[in-house]
Scaffold this motif. Structure first.
Motif, PDB file in Angstrom:
ATOM      1  N   ARG A  94       0.461  -1.031  -0.206  1.00 29.16           N
ATOM      2  CA  ARG A  94      -0.115  -0.716  -0.393  1.00 29.16           C
ATOM      3  C   ARG A  94       0.840   1.416   0.315  1.00 29.16           C
ATOM      4  NH1 ARG A  94      -0.592   2.129   4.642  1.00 29.16           N
ATOM      5  NH2 ARG A  94      -2.502   3.819   4.098  1.00 29.16           N
ATOM      6  N   ALA A  95       0.764   2.295  -0.354  1.00 24.57           N
ATOM      7  CA  ALA A  95       0.867   3.353  -0.085  1.00 24.57           C
ATOM      8  C   ALA A  95       0.328   4.546   1.073  1.00 24.57           C
ATOM      9  CB  ALA A  95       1.237   4.276  -1.710  1.00 24.57           C
ATOM     10  N   GLU A  96       1.452   5.603   1.738  1.00 29.07           N
ATOM     11  CA  GLU A  96       0.930   6.183   2.946  1.00 29.07           C
ATOM     12  C   GLU A  96      -0.570   6.802   2.386  1.00 29.07           C
ATOM     13  OE1 GLU A  96       5.850   7.579   4.227  1.00 29.07           O
ATOM     14  OE2 GLU A  96       4.568   8.712   2.735  1.00 29.07           O
ATOM     15  N   ASN A  97      -1.365   7.457   2.983  1.00 29.81           N
ATOM     16  CA  ASN A  97      -1.819   8.624   3.176  1.00 29.81           C
ATOM     17  C   ASN A  97      -3.438   7.372   2.396  1.00 29.81           C
ATOM     18  OD1 ASN A  97      -1.583  10.171   4.560  1.00 29.81           O
ATOM     19  ND2 ASN A  97       0.253  11.122   3.007  1.00 29.81           N
ATOM     20  N   GLU A  98      -3.336   6.158   1.951  1.00 27.48           N
ATOM     21  CA  GLU A  98      -4.405   5.658   1.224  1.00 27.48           C
ATOM     22  C   GLU A  98      -5.064   5.213   2.651  1.00 27.48           C
ATOM     23  OE1 GLU A  98      -1.602   4.128  -2.999  1.00 27.48           O
ATOM     24  OE2 GLU A  98      -2.707   2.216  -1.325  1.00 27.48           O
ATOM     25  N   PRO A  99      -6.600   4.838   2.451  1.00 28.72           N
ATOM     26  CA  PRO A  99      -7.438   4.378   3.302  1.00 28.72           C
ATOM     27  C   PRO A  99      -7.590   3.059   3.741  1.00 28.72           C
ATOM     28  CG  PRO A  99      -8.726   4.973   1.245  1.00 28.72           C
ATOM     29  CD  PRO A  99      -7.549   5.251   0.833  1.00 28.72           C
ATOM     30  N   GLN A 100      -6.956   2.368   3.217  1.00 27.99           N
ATOM     31  CA  GLN A 100      -7.018   1.382   3.587  1.00 27.99           C
ATOM     32  C   GLN A 100      -6.330   0.724   4.947  1.00 27.99           C
ATOM     33  OE1 GLN A 100      -6.503   1.353   0.372  1.00 27.99           O
ATOM     34  NE2 GLN A 100      -8.740   0.920  -0.685  1.00 27.99           N
ATOM     35  N   HIS A 101      -5.613   0.340   5.750  1.00 35.91           N
ATOM     36  CA  HIS A 101      -4.934  -0.152   6.640  1.00 35.91           C
ATOM     37  C   HIS A 101      -4.150  -1.451   6.464  1.00 35.91           C
ATOM     38  CE1 HIS A 101      -2.028   1.110  10.892  1.00 35.91           C
ATOM     39  NE2 HIS A 101      -2.810  -0.229  10.757  1.00 35.91           N
ATOM     40  N   ASP A 102      -2.928  -1.413   5.670  1.00 32.51           N
ATOM     41  CA  ASP A 102      -1.883  -2.616   5.948  1.00 32.51           C
ATOM     42  C   ASP A 102      -1.000  -2.873   6.433  1.00 32.51           C
ATOM     43  OD1 ASP A 102      -1.191  -4.611   4.935  1.00 32.51           O
ATOM     44  OD2 ASP A 102      -2.056  -4.446   3.168  1.00 32.51           O
ATOM     45  N   ASP A 103      -0.693  -3.003   7.887  1.00 33.02           N
ATOM     46  CA  ASP A 103       0.370  -3.307   8.251  1.00 33.02           C
ATOM     47  C   ASP A 103       1.624  -4.720   7.714  1.00 33.02           C
ATOM     48  OD1 ASP A 103      -0.358  -1.732  10.307  1.00 33.02           O
ATOM     49  OD2 ASP A 103      -0.677  -2.494  11.830  1.00 33.02           O
ATOM     50  N   ARG A 104       1.043  -5.166   6.762  1.00 37.04           N
ATOM     51  CA  ARG A 104       2.378  -5.927   6.054  1.00 37.04           C
ATOM     52  C   ARG A 104       3.012  -5.854   5.751  1.00 37.04           C
ATOM     53  NH1 ARG A 104      -1.796  -9.265   1.708  1.00 37.04           N
ATOM     54  NH2 ARG A 104      -2.460  -6.985   1.512  1.00 37.04           N
ATOM     55  N   THR A 105       4.493  -5.949   5.717  1.00 38.13           N
ATOM     56  CA  THR A 105       6.080  -5.480   5.176  1.00 38.13           C
ATOM     57  C   THR A 105       5.377  -6.181   3.394  1.00 38.13           C
ATOM     58  OG1 THR A 105       6.672  -8.045   5.514  1.00 38.13           O
ATOM     59  CG2 THR A 105       6.756  -5.831   7.231  1.00 38.13           C
ATOM     60  N   GLY A 106       6.122  -4.931   2.973  1.00 36.58           N
ATOM     61  CA  GLY A 106       6.473  -4.905   1.782  1.00 36.58           C
ATOM     62  C   GLY A 106       7.959  -5.136   1.033  1.00 36.58           C
TER      63      GLY A 106
END
Length: 634
Positions: free
Chosen positions: A186-198
């Motif tokens: 995900r990108a910062e400031n996107e509504p979906q909260h995703d703590d998974r590492t990339g």
């Protein structure tokens, strides 16, 4: 003043929101609703004009033209120009910061040609300023050092600005506002909260493993994002594949391995840190390039430049199946430098012996002189090389074929073909996006009619006065039928002048010559709707008339650029010229975003913005101390 801080290389000071433009000619309806955007370096901190400066330095600035429809579903177009900085940590730290007289990051010119002491001092200064940025009173903590100034692409509902010193940065179209860093999930400031590492993961070297090539590739069929990450610790190169979210969310069990991202897979076989600006991606295989162009901070300890080219070392190409980097096969050849690949594809033959062959088109240079000339530096004295390695100064479009050997075969991999398709200089290559990773017929790019533009010694900066279109299918067929000398040979030995004199309508090389005093930038192909051939479409490129320079070679305040729309089939007709409200400095790489791309972007909660003075802590003792130290180091 360095030549890459003057003329139309000089940074532009003004940014504009979407601003209506006038135009002449007829704008093709195929462009309606889409946007052309080009990235490039535009240093914000530019007070010290005597400093080391390099064309690849500087904060990312995006310059775009939106082909806005006059009415919904109407083909009539009103072009609008917009340019905005990419709001990286580095830029937000410098914006409004009067303490900094030079950019926070070291210039590539210093890393290439600076003395041991100069390199050590600029690196210490950078580290010191980054530490200070974490203290109270700083405008922005610098957590990532990328300036996102190299390229821009579209993947899975996101426009992404790139640079190999950090992860991609999401950009909102068509306003070109900065959303935030993208980690592959995900990108910062996107509504979906995703703590998974990339990209990078959570380990101590994660910050280095998230450094993403300036040229990630997106498969036009599977929509997968494929990237490499080059760093300073073993194994030196990592590899990631990010599928579109529609597949990640799918419940299908088919092709299970493709249903989730594959991050930071190690690629074995690279023995030291290298500058890996680009790579090749075919439909089923990937090609990385281990060339004798080092990017090694440890060189400082022995008095060598951080970035250096060794003409006595071999070049190596690593080829592997897209999802199995552990099955890499290495092919060796003479030393060279490659900054950009044009296309990559594979062929399979069934008899008498089944064979898969991977093919690569790339702009091959015989030395690293371009890296020096782009920083107004004289290349170092070249060490003696074996006669079989000796070649003149060249930058040509090369064809490579890599026949893969069977698993567990004792036969070493060998390059079958490696020769230039044409003798004319060729760089900034591009291909029709829908034909990428296939055996495309045409490659487009840039050329320079004057050999002086190559030479740092003559004080010339690289300026593009020709756009080229190569029928690579025909040229490869000619080379295969009558093979030129391997490595040093060339299929078509004509000069630019000789190509321009040709009256053959089927000439495999077509050149568009800029008018006297006008110079272009990297062209991008946009297909006509319902195209009848691969080249049925348009080339878009920013152009500049240098008659607008003053007697000192500087741009006047009212200097402007244009965006030209060129017929890609005949490479002669400029069907439209969009008159921009300001100039666009000579820059790097761009992309075309369709109307669907713009409309299908993921939603965002907010965008990045500058920190106002009212938001700063400037009264505490720690803040005042930080401000004093920053001023001393600035």
């Amino acid at each position: 003043m360095g030549r890459y801080l003057s003329g139309n290389f000089a940074p532009i000071k003004r940014t504009r929101p979407l601003t209506r433009c006038s135009y002449t000619g007829k704008l093709p309806a195929d462009l309606a609703g889409g946007q052309y955007v080009r990235n490039g370096a535009n240093p914000l901190t530019n007070e010290d004009l005597a400093r080391h400066a390099h064309w690849f330095d500087g904060d990312g600035m995006l310059s775009g033209v939106l082909f806005r429809r006059k009415a919904a579903n109407a083909d009539e177009i009103e072009p609008h120009f917009v340019n905005q900085y990419v709001l990286t940590d580095v830029l937000l730290n410098a914006k409004g910061n009067r303490n900094l007289r030079r950019p926070l990051l070291p210039s590539i010119a210093t890393l290439v040609g600076g003395s041991f002491l100069a390199v050590v001092l600029v690196v210490i200064r950078t580290i010191f300023l980054i530490v200070l940025s974490r203290l109270p009173g700083s405008r922005k903590a610098v957590k990532k050092i990328s300036v996102a100034n190299t390229g821009i692409l579209y993947h899975d509902g996101r426009a992404l600005a790139t640079c190999e010193s950090g992860p991609p940065m999401r950009i909102q179209l068509p306003s070109l506002e900065t959303v935030g860093w993208y980690n592959g999930q995900r990108a910062e400031n996107e509504p979906q909260h995703d703590d998974r590492t990339g990209f990078g993961g959570n380990g101590p070297m994660g910050f280095m493993k998230e450094w993403t090539t300036g040229h990630p590739r997106v498969d036009p069929v599977t929509k997968e994002l494929i990237s490499i990450h080059a760093g300073f610790v073993k194994p030196y190169v990592f590899y990631s594949i990010v599928p579109p979210s529609s597949r990640v969310d799918s419940k299908s069990e088919k092709s299970e391995k493709l249903l989730r991202p594959m991050f930071d897979m190690p690629i074995s076989g690279v023995s030291s840190p290298k500058m890996m600006h680009d790579f090749g991606v075919a439909a089923c295989h990937t090609v990385i390039m281990d060339l004798p162009l080092s990017l090694n901070p440890l060189h400082c300890a022995v008095g060598k430049p951080v970035i250096s080219f060794d003409p006595t070392e071999r070049s190596r190409f690593g080829v592997f199946p897209r999802f199995r980097p552990q099955r890499i096969q290495w092919f060796q050849t003479n030393p060279c430098v490659i900054f950009h690949t044009a296309n990559c594809w594979e062929t399979t033959s069934l008899g008498p012996v089944a064979e898969t062959c991977v093919h690569l088109l790339a702009c091959r240079l015989t030395s690293a002189s371009m890296l020096y000339s782009a920083g107004a530096l004289l290349p170092p004295a070249q060490k003696p090389v074996p006669p079989e390695y000796a070649e003149g100064e060249q930058c040509r479009l090369y064809y490579y074929s890599f026949p893969l050997v069977a698993n567990r075969s004792e036969t070493p991999p060998m390059i079958r073909n490696q020769w230039a398709l044409s003798a004319i200089p060729f760089e900034f290559p591009s291909v029709s996006p829908r034909h990428a990773m296939l055996a495309a017929r045409y490659i487009y790019g840039c050329s320079m009619g004057s050999p002086s533009y190559y030479s740092a010694a003559l004080g010339k900066a690289a300026k593009i006065d020709y756009l080229g279109k190569f029928d690579v299918k025909t040229l490869i067929a000619r080379g295969t039928a009558v093979p030129p000398q391997q490595i040093k040979g060339c299929v078509d030995g004509r000069s630019i002048k000789e190509v321009m004199q040709s009256t053959d309508v089927n000439d495999p090389i077509k050149l568009f010559q800029m008018p006297e005093g006008w110079y272009a930038q990297e062209p991008r192909f946009v297909a006509r709707q319902g195209a009848s051939s691969e080249d049925d479409g348009w080339l878009l490129t920013y152009v500049f008339n240098e008659s607008q320079l003053d007697e000192k070679g500087e741009c006047r305040d009212n200097a402007v650029s244009e965006l030209w729309v060129i017929d890609a089939r005949n490479m002669k007709d400029v069907v439209a010229k969009i008159h921009l409200p300001q100039r666009v400095p000579y820059g790097l790489h761009g992309a075309w975003f369709s109307e669907d791309d713009i409309n299908e972007q993921r939603t965002v909660d907010s965008v990045r913005h500058e920190t106002s003075t009212a938001e700063l802590d400037i009264s505490s003792p720690m803040s005042r101390m930080r401000n004093l130290l920053e001023k001393l180091a600035g």
